[in-house]
Design a protein around this motif. Structure first.
Motif, PDB file in Angstrom:
ATOM      1  N   TYR A   6       0.831  -1.208   0.000  1.00 40.10           N
ATOM      2  CA  TYR A   6       0.000   0.000   0.000  1.00 40.10           C
ATOM      3  C   TYR A   6       0.865   1.257   0.000  1.00 40.10           C
ATOM      4  CZ  TYR A   6      -3.609   3.355   1.083  1.00 40.10           C
ATOM      5  OH  TYR A   6      -4.455   4.440   1.023  1.00 40.10           O
ATOM      6  N   ARG A  15      -7.067   6.961  -3.884  1.00 36.81           N
ATOM      7  CA  ARG A  15      -6.692   6.295  -2.641  1.00 36.81           C
ATOM      8  C   ARG A  15      -7.652   5.150  -2.331  1.00 36.81           C
ATOM      9  NH1 ARG A  15      -3.147   7.711   1.014  1.00 36.81           N
ATOM     10  NH2 ARG A  15      -2.929   9.836   0.214  1.00 36.81           N
ATOM     11  N   ALA A  70      -6.703   1.086  -2.086  1.00 32.59           N
ATOM     12  CA  ALA A  70      -7.053   0.262  -0.926  1.00 32.59           C
ATOM     13  C   ALA A  70      -7.891  -0.941  -1.351  1.00 32.59           C
ATOM     14  CB  ALA A  70      -7.815   1.102   0.095  1.00 32.59           C
ATOM     15  N   HIS A 110      -4.584  -3.665   7.363  1.00 33.10           N
ATOM     16  CA  HIS A 110      -5.561  -2.636   7.001  1.00 33.10           C
ATOM     17  C   HIS A 110      -5.840  -1.717   8.188  1.00 33.10           C
ATOM     18  CE1 HIS A 110      -9.613  -1.659   4.818  1.00 33.10           C
ATOM     19  NE2 HIS A 110      -8.741  -0.660   4.787  1.00 33.10           N
ATOM     20  N   ARG A 111      -5.971  -2.293   9.361  1.00 32.49           N
ATOM     21  CA  ARG A 111      -6.214  -1.468  10.550  1.00 32.49           C
ATOM     22  C   ARG A 111      -5.033  -0.538  10.814  1.00 32.49           C
ATOM     23  NH1 ARG A 111      -9.523  -4.459  15.429  1.00 32.49           N
ATOM     24  NH2 ARG A 111     -11.290  -5.156  14.172  1.00 32.49           N
ATOM     25  N   THR A 154      -5.107   2.317   8.284  1.00 33.78           N
ATOM     26  CA  THR A 154      -6.171   3.251   8.635  1.00 33.78           C
ATOM     27  C   THR A 154      -5.737   4.155   9.779  1.00 33.78           C
ATOM     28  OG1 THR A 154      -7.870   1.661   7.927  1.00 33.78           O
ATOM     29  CG2 THR A 154      -8.568   3.441   9.388  1.00 33.78           C
ATOM     30  N   ARG A 155      -5.085   3.560  10.776  1.00 32.88           N
ATOM     31  CA  ARG A 155      -4.597   4.352  11.909  1.00 32.88           C
ATOM     32  C   ARG A 155      -3.457   5.272  11.485  1.00 32.88           C
ATOM     33  NH1 ARG A 155      -2.821   0.440  15.149  1.00 32.88           N
ATOM     34  NH2 ARG A 155      -0.592   0.909  15.079  1.00 32.88           N
ATOM     35  N   GLN A 192      -2.942   6.759   8.709  1.00 35.07           N
ATOM     36  CA  GLN A 192      -3.407   7.912   7.949  1.00 35.07           C
ATOM     37  C   GLN A 192      -3.911   9.040   8.840  1.00 35.07           C
ATOM     38  OE1 GLN A 192      -6.156   5.953   5.296  1.00 35.07           O
ATOM     39  NE2 GLN A 192      -4.596   5.580   3.750  1.00 35.07           N
ATOM     40  N   ARG A 193      -4.144   8.721  10.110  1.00 35.47           N
ATOM     41  CA  ARG A 193      -4.562   9.759  11.055  1.00 35.47           C
ATOM     42  C   ARG A 193      -3.376  10.367  11.806  1.00 35.47           C
ATOM     43  NH1 ARG A 193      -8.850   5.838  12.113  1.00 35.47           N
ATOM     44  NH2 ARG A 193      -7.725   5.153  13.981  1.00 35.47           N
TER      45      ARG A 193
END
Length: 223
Positions: free
Chosen positions: A134, A154, A158, A186-187, A190-191, A193-194
Motif C-alpha cells: 500500500y 486512494r 485500498a 488494514h487497521r 487506517t490508523r 493515515q490519522r
C-alpha cells in the motif's frame, strides 16, 4: 534504476538496509519449480504469479524471488511509474509483495529471528507485505497525481490491496493466514493515515519491529 531496485531502495530507506541485492536473488521458472518441490506441498498451493523462497543453512539465510513471465511482461509493457491502471495494478501488487517479503525476511533474520517456517513468522511477513504494498503504490500515485492523492485514487488503491483473494485458498490454514494478516495491516494503515505526516516514518518503523503477536495487539485483534 530498475523497478525492482527502485522498490527495494524505497523500502530500505523506510526501514533499514539489508545488504542484499534482491535482483541477484531472482530465479526463473525452472528453478522456481525445483524450489517449490523442496518447500513441500504447502508451497504448491500458493499463487503461481510470484513466490519468495527462504532457506536456513547454518547461520545463513538464503533468498530466492520468482515472478511469473506474464507479471514481468505486463510491467515491462505497462510501466507503473508512468501509469497505474486496471491492467498493471495486479502484477505490480504481486511484484511489490515478493520484494517486501525479501526485505522483511532479511530484516527479521538480522534481528535474530530463525523460526522462518513458523505460522507467526509467515503471518508477520504477509501482514508487513500488505502494509508495504500500500505504501509503495501510494508513493507511485503521489508521483503521478501529485499531493494530496485524490480520494477516489486512494480508495481504488485500498480496494486493490485489501481484497478478498484469500477466500480462493482451499486450505483453511492459508485462508486464515492471509485474512488475518490483511485485516491487521488494514487497521494499521487506517490508523497511520490519522498520524501527522512528520510522525509517520517513526510509526512505520515501530510497527515493522513488532512480532506478529505484537502487531495483532496493536490492532486490537485476538487470534
Amino acid at each position: 534504476m530498475t523497478l525492482l531496485a527502485q522498490i527495494q531502495t524505497l523500502l530500505e530507506r523506510t526501514y533499514d538496509s539489508i545488504g542484499v541485492d534482491l535482483e541477484a536473488c531472482v530465479v526463473g521458472t525452472g528453478r522456481c519449480a525445483d524450489l517449490t518441490k523442496l518447500a513441500g506441498e504447502s508451497a504448491e498451493k500458493l499463487s503461481p504469479d510470484g513466490r519468495t523462497f527462504l532457506r536456513l543453512m547454518g547461520d545463513q539465510l538464503y533468498l530466492a524471488l520468482f515472478f511469473s513471465p506474464p507479471v514481468i511482461a505486463e510491467l515491462e509493457k505497462n510501466d507503473p511509474r508512468e501509469s497505474l491502471n486496471e491492467r498493471n495494478i495486479a502484477p505490480l501488487i504481486t511484484f511489490v509483495e515478493e520484494i517486501a517479503h525479501g526485505v522483511q525476511a532479511a530484516l527479521l533474520f538480522t534481528a535474530g529471528e530463525r523460526e522462518i517456517g513458523s505460522e507467526s513468522f509467515l503471518r508477520n511477513l504477509e501482514c508487513q507485505a500488505k502494509v508495504d504494498v500500500y505504501l509503495v503504490l501510494s508513493k507511485f500515485a503521489h508521483l503521478l497525481c501529485g499531493s494530496p492523492i485524490p480520494k477516489r485514487v486512494r480508495a481504488w488503491l485500498a480496494q486493490q490491496v485489501f481484497d478478498e483473494s484469500y477466500r480462493h485458498f482451499d486450505s483453511r490454514k492459508l485462508r486464515d493466514r492471509y485474512r488475518l494478516s490483511q485485516q491487521v495491516a488494514h487497521r494499521f494503515i487506517t490508523r497511520l493515515q490519522r498520524v501527522p505526516l512528520p510522525k509517520r516514518h517513526a510509526e512505520l518503523r515501530k510497527f515493522r519491529a513488532l512480532s506478529w503477536e505484537g502487531k495483532m495487539q496493536s490492532a486490537d485483534f485476538a487470534d
